[in-house]
Write a protein that holds these residues in place. Sequence first.
Motif: not given
Length: 120
Positions: A14-18
């Motif tokens: 999710e952090q990479i997606e953000d």
Amino acid sequence: MIEEGKPIFQQIAEQIEDDIIDEVYPAESQVPSTNEFAAFYRINPATAGKGVNLLVDEGILYKKRGIGMFVSAGARESLIAKRREAFRDEYLRPLLAEAAKLGIDPSQLAQMIHTEGVRA
């Protein structure tokens, strides 16, 4: 960044997606390695790799052999579409259902949202 109650590998993904949505990592740019994520968050590299591999499986990232992981072309748009759908399912539909229970019609709800948006 690491939260209780949610798997760490999922939080990494999710952090990479953000970061992709925020254009920290634009299309075709390299993302940190699993070892870099592991060192930064003080986690097992296999856990970090699991998060990265989730995005590979979704076509958001791809591997250049011997070089690292890169953001796929169109990844940002794909993530935004996925998040919009999730937003609709998680927030909008329950909001509309609750509004209907309270006798708030869609035009009234839209006005309420507009008013709150102006205040923000």
